[in-house]
Design a protein around this motif. Structure first.
Motif, short mmCIF file in Angstrom:
data_model
loop_
_atom_site.label_atom_id
_atom_site.label_comp_id
_atom_site.label_asym_id
_atom_site.label_seq_id
_atom_site.Cartn_x
_atom_site.Cartn_y
_atom_site.Cartn_z
N THR A 292 1.31 -1.46 58.86
CA THR A 292 2.48 -0.89 59.53
C THR A 292 2.56 -1.39 60.97
O THR A 292 3.64 -1.70 61.47
CB THR A 292 2.40 0.64 59.50
OG1 THR A 292 2.36 1.06 58.14
CG2 THR A 292 3.59 1.26 60.19
N ASP B 155 8.63 -0.83 54.70
CA ASP B 155 7.32 -0.21 54.84
C ASP B 155 7.13 0.82 53.74
O ASP B 155 7.66 1.92 53.82
CB ASP B 155 7.19 0.44 56.22
CG ASP B 155 5.76 0.85 56.51
OD1 ASP B 155 4.91 0.67 55.63
OD2 ASP B 155 5.50 1.35 57.62
N GLU B 156 6.38 0.45 52.74
CA GLU B 156 6.14 1.32 51.58
C GLU B 156 7.40 2.04 51.15
O GLU B 156 7.44 3.27 51.08
CB GLU B 156 5.04 2.34 51.92
CG GLU B 156 3.77 1.66 52.31
CD GLU B 156 2.60 2.62 52.39
OE1 GLU B 156 2.61 3.62 51.68
OE2 GLU B 156 1.68 2.36 53.17
MG LIG Z 1 1.51 2.26 57.09
#
Ligand SMILES: [Mg+2]
Ligand SMILES: Nc1ncnc2c1ncn2[C@@H]1O[C@H](COP(=O)(O)OP(=O)(O)OP(=O)(O)O)[C@@H](O)[C@H]1O
Lengths: 367, 419
Positions: free
Chosen positions: A51, A166-167
């Motif tokens: 991240t 991000d995910e």
């Molecule tokens: Mg993360």
């Protein structure tokens, strides 16, 4: 693959380091070149700095050291709203006080795009994710999967050349996740955008990506296409992180350019492909995928070294059988066989011999 | 649906044939009773301490029998003769009878006080005349006029007519700077007697200013509290709440210490050369004092609802807006700010309503120009003029309810988030 792209790279991290507290480096010496149109996935355990890398690229974190370039232009000093990077967040971050249509209009409005063009782009983006009928709904009135589609459409509506995710599928159930994986991949192929995708789901990484960067401890452990990553892991972390693997400890007895002879702790000798061992006497960890282990004598690859094994447990998993064995005193050795017509089901207590092709056994660092 | 069936009439019923609705009601009634018993003490408490006093207050604001009870004959004459009848001998005879009785019962003061509310300077007329009521003899009209010419004043007779019933709207007229004209109509009070409207106006204006000040000061603080890590923000929150744990009186007097003309602030400014001895600022015992002290005291009531709305707003909203191309100001204005409106609305309403009814602080630091309407309510209560105090309070209550209604129309009460 990395070589020729170095000059033409669309996104480039060069010697990037990041520290939040001035004491520890969360990202240590990151060098990464992403080609235009590529689907690159950052994969790694929690806290490995994925991240953080994405946030540095999006402009929400500043790199402590090093340079990040987008289309050849250094962007360290460019504020986030001038980077023209689409972003999809794990919690979707749809603005709750706006309708779906208003959410999509937002990036167009701040860019000063006229009303008619705006409408056209919004319609196109919503149709792209099959949500055309939902423009007047509020985000709270949508299911998780629908919200995810809207978030995707919003990140794409202003035609960014680069999209960060991000995910994005972390909050969805398995079935929906697989469906959305397919759709995202599809959009990527159709639109020709560059995608940097963060996940800690290795299945997701393998199925979607052109290349996968495996992160651990603030470093890229391996950057390779999915098949190479799975079949030729560069070190024992990658071998252990991606898929299941059997590990046998030993020392290098003899080493050639593409063959190494490894003496296991129990005294037996096996053949393996040297990956990051270079000299005799070195400690090593030999890694073998469970599905590459053979136990039927007539199918044994020629020249394979075989080992004695005792069946400890047989697990029926539907499409495959998973059998746990005791090999050289270790009782966590696993083999997988396809549930094909006439496949043998091993009985606990049975004594068998197992073997594999030397290129499937990889002698890695002992870590 | 397994245990329910649809009967021919279309009513859902349970397996044993009872209608589903009544079965459900019966099943829930026990739980409802238990819930009611749990809240009953609170309900009783609210009834006793809130509904009853307010009802009492509203009643007092329209009811005063100080005149009608003690002047039965004259009240009867007013009842028999419509407005506009010239008071003749019969009326004066009734008046004289009542005054004689008042002398015996020592109620002249009470009667005079009641008329004095509507027509100032008349209390002594009643007490003086009653003292010599024994000497009154027919014809009463002449006798009374000889005693005091004021007995012929049509305004006095209008005031007595107004007081001849226990129920009267006159206190509301007074509270709105209105009075009865001699012919029974309504007119504005003479300019030197007008205070209430001006005070209402000032109360609402100052409350508005205080509300805006708390918002301007509290918004950034609440934002800071909401984005800081929990541990730091908890510490800061204690600082915000600290005023709650200090006596209101102590806080107000510390403002006096700080702001008075020989106070800390002025001394520092003079010592640093910003002001000279002659230009010391008057920051207390005037409106400035009221605004400063009340802003400080009411600040937590703004910060808390704001904080409770801001805390759960994930930072990813603003990040998303920025990544979509919004400058930080644009992201604040279009994404962050609209999501904090319920907190702003709650805080503003809370602070405004509290400020409108505030009493101690303006009394201590407001001076003459910083007094609010509640100070006048307190004044009338101290003078035992309950009815006028009640009327002003009722108007204040009505104004707040109107505001509340307006607020509901404009923003929606269900949008409000108090914490
Ligand atoms: Mg993360
Ligand atoms: N704002 C921050 N301040 C201080 N440390 C941080 C901050 N954000 C992340 N870190 C630390 O940096 C490291 C990397 O965090 P990062 O969020 O990049 O991990 P990640 O790979 O995305 O993990 P995950 O899979 O759990 O999302 C972690 O050790 C984390 O504690």
């Amino acid at each position: 693959m990395a070589g020729p792209q170095q000059d033409a790279a669309f996104v480039q991290f060069e010697r990037v380091q990041k520290s939040y507290d001035g004491e520890t480096l969360v990202v240590k010496d990151l060098n990464l070149a992403i080609g235009k149109g590529e689907f690159l996935t950052m994969l790694g355990p929690s806290g490995s700095g994925k991240t953080t890398c994405l946030m540095m690229l999006a402009g929400f974190e500043t790199a402590t050291h090093g340079e990040i370039r987008l289309a050849g232009r250094p962007i360290n000093q460019v504020p986030p709203h001038k980077r023209d990077i689409g972003m999809v967040f794990q919690n979707y971050a749809l603005f709750p006080h706006m309708t779906v249509g208003e959410n999509l209009a937002f990036p167009l409005e701040v860019r000063g795009i006229g009303r008619s063009e705006r409408e056209a782009k919004i319609t196109r983006a919503l149709d792209m994710v099959q949500m055309g009928a939902f423009a007047s709904r509020r985000p709270a009135q949508l299911s998780g999967g629908q919200q995810q589609r809207i978030a995707l459409a919003r990140a794409l509506v202003f035609d960014p050349a680069l999209v960060l995710m991000d995910e994005p599928l972390g909050a969805l159930d398995k079935q929906l996740r697989e469906h959305m994986q397919f759709e995202i991949k599809h959009l990527h192929d159709n639109l020709g955008i560059t995608v940097v995708y963060v996940t800690h789901d290795q299945g997701e990484a393998l199925t979607m990506s052109d290349r996968v960067a495996v992160f651990n401890d603030g470093r890229i452990q391996q950057l390779a296409p999915p098949d190479e990553l799975y079949e030729r892991p560069a070190n024992s972390f990658v071998a252990g992180f991606i898929g299941e693997n059997n590990r046998l400890r030993g020392t290098v007895e003899d080493i050639g350019p593409d063959r190494a002879l490894v003496r296991l702790a129990s005294g037996e000798l096996i053949e393996a492909t040297p990956v990051n061992v270079t000299r005799k006497g070195q400690a090593t960890l030999v890694s073998i995928r469970p599905e590459r282990v053979e136990f039927k004598p007539d199918l044994m690859p020629t020249g394979a070294h075989t080992l004695e094994a005792e069946v400890l447990e047989f697990i029926y998993m539907g499409d495959i059988f998973r059998t746990r064995l005791r090999v050289t005193g270790q009782d966590d050795f696993v083999i997988k066989s396809r549930n094909a017509q006439g496949q043998r089901r091993l009985e606990p207590g049975e004594k068998i011999r197992i073997g594999w092709a030397p290129q499937d056994a990889r002698a890695l660092d002992p870590a | 649906m397994a245990d329910t069936t649809l009967t021919r009439t279309g009513v859902l019923s349970t397996a044993d044939g009872r209608p589903l609705k009544s079965a459900l009601a019966r099943a829930q009634s026990r739980a409802k009773w238990r819930a009611f018993l749990l809240v009953a003490p609170l309900l009783l408490f609210v009834l006793v301490t809130f509904v009853a006093p307010i009802g009492q207050m509203l009643f007092r604001s329209v009811h005063h029998d100080g005149f009608s009870r003690n002047m039965p004959h004259l009240s009867a004459w007013f009842a028999a003769n419509p407005r506009g009848t010239e008071p003749g001998e019969a009326a004066f005879a009734a008046l004289a009878d009542d005054l004689k009785a008042a002398r015996q019962n020592r109620t002249a003061g009470e009667i005079g006080t009641r008329i004095n509310y509507d027509l100032s300077g008349t209390r002594s007329l009643f007490t003086a005349t009653a003292r010599s009521a024994d000497k009154l003899a027919p014809p009463y009209r002449e006798a009374l006029l000889a005693e005091n010419r004021q007995w012929g004043d049509p305004r006095l007779w209008e005031a007595m007519r107004g007081a001849s019933g226990a129920l009267t709207p006159n206190f509301y007229l007074s509270a709105l700077d209105l009075q009865r004209s001699p012919d029974g109509g309504i007119e504005r009070a003479p300019p030197e007697n007008r205070v209430y409207l001006m005070l209402f106006e000032r109360t609402f204006l100052l409350s508005g200013i205080i509300m805006v000040m708390t918002l301007v000061l509290g918004y950034p603080v609440a934002h800071l509290l909401a984005v800081l890590p929990l541990r730091t923000s908890n510490l800061l929150m204690i600082l915000v709440l600290l005023p709650f744990w200090t006596s209101l009186l102590v806080r107000t007097t510390s403002w006096i210490v700080l702001l008075q003309s020989q106070g800390v602030v002025n001394n520092v400014l003079v010592a640093s050369g910003v002001l000279t001895e002659e230009t010391r600022l008057q920051m207390i015992y005037n409106q400035a004092g009221t605004i400063i002290a009340m802003t400080h005291i009411l600040l937590p009531f703004m910060i808390l609802p704001l904080y409770s709305v801001m805390r759960p707003i994930p930072p990813s909203y603003v990040r998303a807006a920025r990544s979509l191309g919004a400058s930080s100001w644009c992201a604040f204005r279009r994404i962050y700010f609209p999501q904090t409106i319920p907190g702003i609305a709650a805080g503003a309403l809370l602070v405004f309503i509290l400020a409108v009814g505030y009493y101690i602080t303006p009394a201590l630091v407001g001076g003459a120009s910083g007094q609010l309407i509640s100070n006048l309510i307190a004044f009338h209560m101290s003078k035992s003029n309950w009815s006028l105090a009640a009327a002003i309070a009722a108007i204040l209550l009505a104004a707040v309810l109107v505001l509340y209604w307006l607020y509901d129309r404009l923003i929606g009460i269900d949008n409000m988030k108090l914490g």
